[in-house]
Design a protein around this motif. Structure first.
Motif, PDB file in Angstrom:
ATOM      1  N   UNK A 175       0.789  -1.267  -0.033  1.00  0.00           N
ATOM      2  CA  UNK A 175      -0.098   0.026   0.196  1.00  0.00           C
ATOM      3  C   UNK A 175       0.941   1.273  -0.020  1.00  0.00           C
ATOM      4  N   UNK A 176       1.722   1.308   0.905  1.00  0.00           N
ATOM      5  CA  UNK A 176       2.521   2.602   0.856  1.00  0.00           C
ATOM      6  C   UNK A 176       3.659   2.956  -0.070  1.00  0.00           C
ATOM      7  N   UNK A 177       3.724   1.800  -0.752  1.00  0.00           N
ATOM      8  CA  UNK A 177       4.435   1.726  -2.125  1.00  0.00           C
ATOM      9  C   UNK A 177       3.763   2.882  -2.976  1.00  0.00           C
ATOM     10  N   UNK A 178       2.543   2.892  -3.301  1.00  0.00           N
ATOM     11  CA  UNK A 178       1.874   3.814  -3.955  1.00  0.00           C
ATOM     12  C   UNK A 178       1.740   4.975  -3.347  1.00  0.00           C
ATOM     13  N   UNK A 206       8.309  10.719   6.868  1.00  0.00           N
ATOM     14  CA  UNK A 206       7.887  10.150   8.387  1.00  0.00           C
ATOM     15  C   UNK A 206       7.310   8.677   8.380  1.00  0.00           C
ATOM     16  N   UNK A 207       6.658   8.518   6.946  1.00  0.00           N
ATOM     17  CA  UNK A 207       6.154   7.236   6.914  1.00  0.00           C
ATOM     18  C   UNK A 207       4.861   7.145   8.081  1.00  0.00           C
ATOM     19  N   UNK A 208       4.062   8.188   7.968  1.00  0.00           N
ATOM     20  CA  UNK A 208       2.898   8.394   8.836  1.00  0.00           C
ATOM     21  C   UNK A 208       1.729   8.852   7.896  1.00  0.00           C
ATOM     22  N   UNK A 209       0.541   8.418   8.112  1.00  0.00           N
ATOM     23  CA  UNK A 209      -0.603   8.991   7.296  1.00  0.00           C
ATOM     24  C   UNK A 209      -1.772   8.342   7.719  1.00  0.00           C
ATOM     25  N   UNK A 351      12.605   7.175  -3.925  1.00  0.00           N
ATOM     26  CA  UNK A 351      13.591   6.595  -2.854  1.00  0.00           C
ATOM     27  C   UNK A 351      12.492   5.821  -1.758  1.00  0.00           C
ATOM     28  N   UNK A 352      11.354   5.331  -2.493  1.00  0.00           N
ATOM     29  CA  UNK A 352      10.552   4.353  -1.649  1.00  0.00           C
ATOM     30  C   UNK A 352      11.384   3.182  -1.217  1.00  0.00           C
ATOM     31  N   UNK A 353      11.639   2.881  -0.033  1.00  0.00           N
ATOM     32  CA  UNK A 353      12.306   1.903   0.637  1.00  0.00           C
ATOM     33  C   UNK A 353      11.766   0.484   0.305  1.00  0.00           C
ATOM     34  N   UNK A 354      10.218   0.645   0.084  1.00  0.00           N
ATOM     35  CA  UNK A 354       9.399  -0.527  -0.138  1.00  0.00           C
ATOM     36  C   UNK A 354       9.388  -1.091  -1.480  1.00  0.00           C
ATOM     37  N   UNK A 355      10.116  -0.503  -2.273  1.00  0.00           N
ATOM     38  CA  UNK A 355      10.222  -0.899  -3.759  1.00  0.00           C
ATOM     39  C   UNK A 355      10.873  -2.234  -3.938  1.00  0.00           C
TER      40      UNK A 355
END
Length: 359
Positions: A175-178, A206-209, A351-355
Motif C-alpha cells: 500500500x505505502x509503495x503507491x 516520516x512514513x505516517x498517514x 526513494x521509496x524503501x519498499x520498492x
C-alpha cells in the motif's frame, strides 16, 4: 516473463468454485477445448474478494484468461476474512491443484507454509516474496512507486486548490509503495514548476498517514476521503481496495469539485460508474503476470525467479485519461511521458524503501 500483451484466444473452461467457511462448491462447464481439463489452476483471494474492482479481480482475470486459453479446470476460494487464508489454502491442496495462485501480501504466511509442505505443487503469489527463495513458489511483484510517481505529478498539475490527498487500507508495503511514489511525484512537480502543492494523508519521509484499517469498509473510505476534502484536497488517491471505493463515492458526490486517481486496475473499466471523476489509474499488470505463471506450469517451464513489473516492461503504468483526455493539457501529457523515460533511464530516482528489487 513475457512483455505485457493481452491475449484474445478463447476456448472452453470448466469452473469449480470453492468458497470459504464450508460453503458448498459449485461447478459449471462450457463448450470448447478441454485439452488440459485434468490440469487444475487454482486461486485464493484475500479478504477483499474476487469482485473488489481492484487487485483480486485483476489477478482473477489472469487465472480466467489462462483457463480459457488452455482449456484448464479452474478452482478458486474466496476469503471472507483473514482467518480463511490457511483454510482456503488447505482446501486448494486437497483439491489436488497443479498450481495455486495466492492474491496479496496478507496470504504470504499461509502460502509459504503450503509451498514448503507440498513441493510437488507449484505456487505463485501476488505482492509478496519469501525472505529466502522457495523452489516451487514464484513471487509476482510490481514497482508501483514508478507509476504512482506519474500519478502524483498528474494530480499536482491538475489540482485547483493546491492540495491533493491520499489514504490507504493497511500500512503495509504493497500500500505505502503507491503513497510514497505519489508524494514524491507531487514533490517533483513542485521542484520543476516552483509550486507548493501539498500532500494530505501521507508523509513519505516520516512514513505516517491516513488509513482505514482494512480493505473492505467503504464507509471508512468515504469518511477518510471527506476528511481530506474538508482540509482542501480536490484530487484523491485512495489505495484501499473496496474501501477505497468510498473515496470515489465522496469525489462523485462533490459534483465536479473533487476528482480522483484509482489504483491496481483501470478504474474506468473495473468501476466504470466512477469514470466521470477518474483522471487516470495506476495499473498493475497482475492479470498478465498470473496468466503467464499458470501457463508456465502447463508448459513445464515454471521457475521460481521473482517477476517485477515496472514501467519498462509494462508491468505497471498509468491508464488512459478517458473522460479527462481533453482536460489534461498537452504539455502535462508530454511531461508524463518524459517522466516515464527518465524513471526508466535512471535519471529520476524514486526513494521509496519498499520498492521490490528488479528482476
Amino acid at each position: 516473463m513475457k512483455k505485457y500483451v493481452r491475449g484474445t484466444a478463447i476456448v472452453g473452461v470448466l469452473t469449480l468454485a470453492v468458497a470459504a467457511c464450508g460453503s458448498k462448491p459449485s461447478d459449471s462447464a462450457s463448450s470448447g477445448s478441454s485439452a488440459n481439463k485434468d490440469f487444475k489452476a487454482c486461486m485464493v483471494s484475500d479478504s477483499g474478494g474476487f469482485d473488489d474492482k481492484s487487485f483480486n479481480q485483476t489477478s482473477y482475470k489472469g487465472l480466467q484468461d489462462a483457463v480459457k486459453e488452455r482449456g484448464l479446470t479452474e478452482v478458486k476460494a474466496e476469503s471472507k476474512s483473514d482467518n480463511d487464508y490457511t483454510t482456503n489454502m488447505t482446501a486448494m491442496v486437497s483439491a489436488k491443484c497443479n498450481v495455486i495462485v495466492a492474491v496479496g501480501f496478507k496470504l504470504e504466511d499461509a502460502t509459504e507454509a503450503a509451498a514448503k509442505a507440498n513441493p510437488n505443487i507449484k505456487f505463485a503469489i501476488v505482492d509478496s516474496a519469501p525472505k529466502a527463495p522457495i523452489a516451487n513458489l514464484k513471487p509476482l511483484l510490481f514497482n508501483t512507486a514508478q507509476s504512482s510517481f506519474q500519478a502524483g505529478y498528474l494530480a499536482a498539475a491538475m489540482t485547483q486548490s493546491g492540495k491533493v490527498g491520499t489514504f490507504g487500507g493497511l500500512q503495509i508495503p504493497t500500500v505505502t509503495i503507491f503513497m510514497d511514489g505519489f508524494a514524491q511525484g507531487v514533490r517533483y512537480y513542485n521542484t520543476q514548476k516552483s509550486k507548493n502543492v501539498q500532500v494530505l494523508g501521507w508523509d513519505d519521509q516520516k512514513q505516517k498517514g491516513l488509513f482505514t484499517g482494512d480493505f473492505e469498509d467503504k464507509a471508512k473510505g468515504q469518511n477518510n476521503a471527506q476528511n481530506l476534502i474538508t482540509q482542501g484536497a480536490d484530487v484523491l488517491f485512495p489505495v484501499a481496495g473496496p474501501s477505497g471505493l468510498g473515496g470515489l463515492q465522496a469525489a462523485k458526490a462533490s459534483n465536479g469539485k473533487v476528482n480522483a486517481i484509482w489504483v491496481d486496475t483501470d478504474g474506468c473499466i473495473s468501476a466504470e460508474e466512477y469514470c466521470s471523476v477518474l483522471m487516470s489509474s495506476v495499473e498493475k499488470g497482475m492479470d498478465v503476470a498470473v496468466k503467464d505463471a499458470v501457463i508456465s506450469v502447463v508448459d513445464n517451464k515454471f521457475d521460481n525467479t521473482q517477476f517485477t513489473g515496472t514501467l519498462q516492461n509494462g508491468g505497471t503504468a498509468i491508464a488512459p485519461f478517458h473522460d479527462f483526455d481533453s482536460k489534461v493539457p498537452a504539455d502535462v501529457k508530454s511531461e508524463l511521458d518524459q517522466i516515464k523515460a527518465d524513471i526508466i533511464s535512471g535519471k529520476i530516482t524514486i526513494e521509496s524503501k519498499v520498492q521490490p528489487k528488479a528482476s
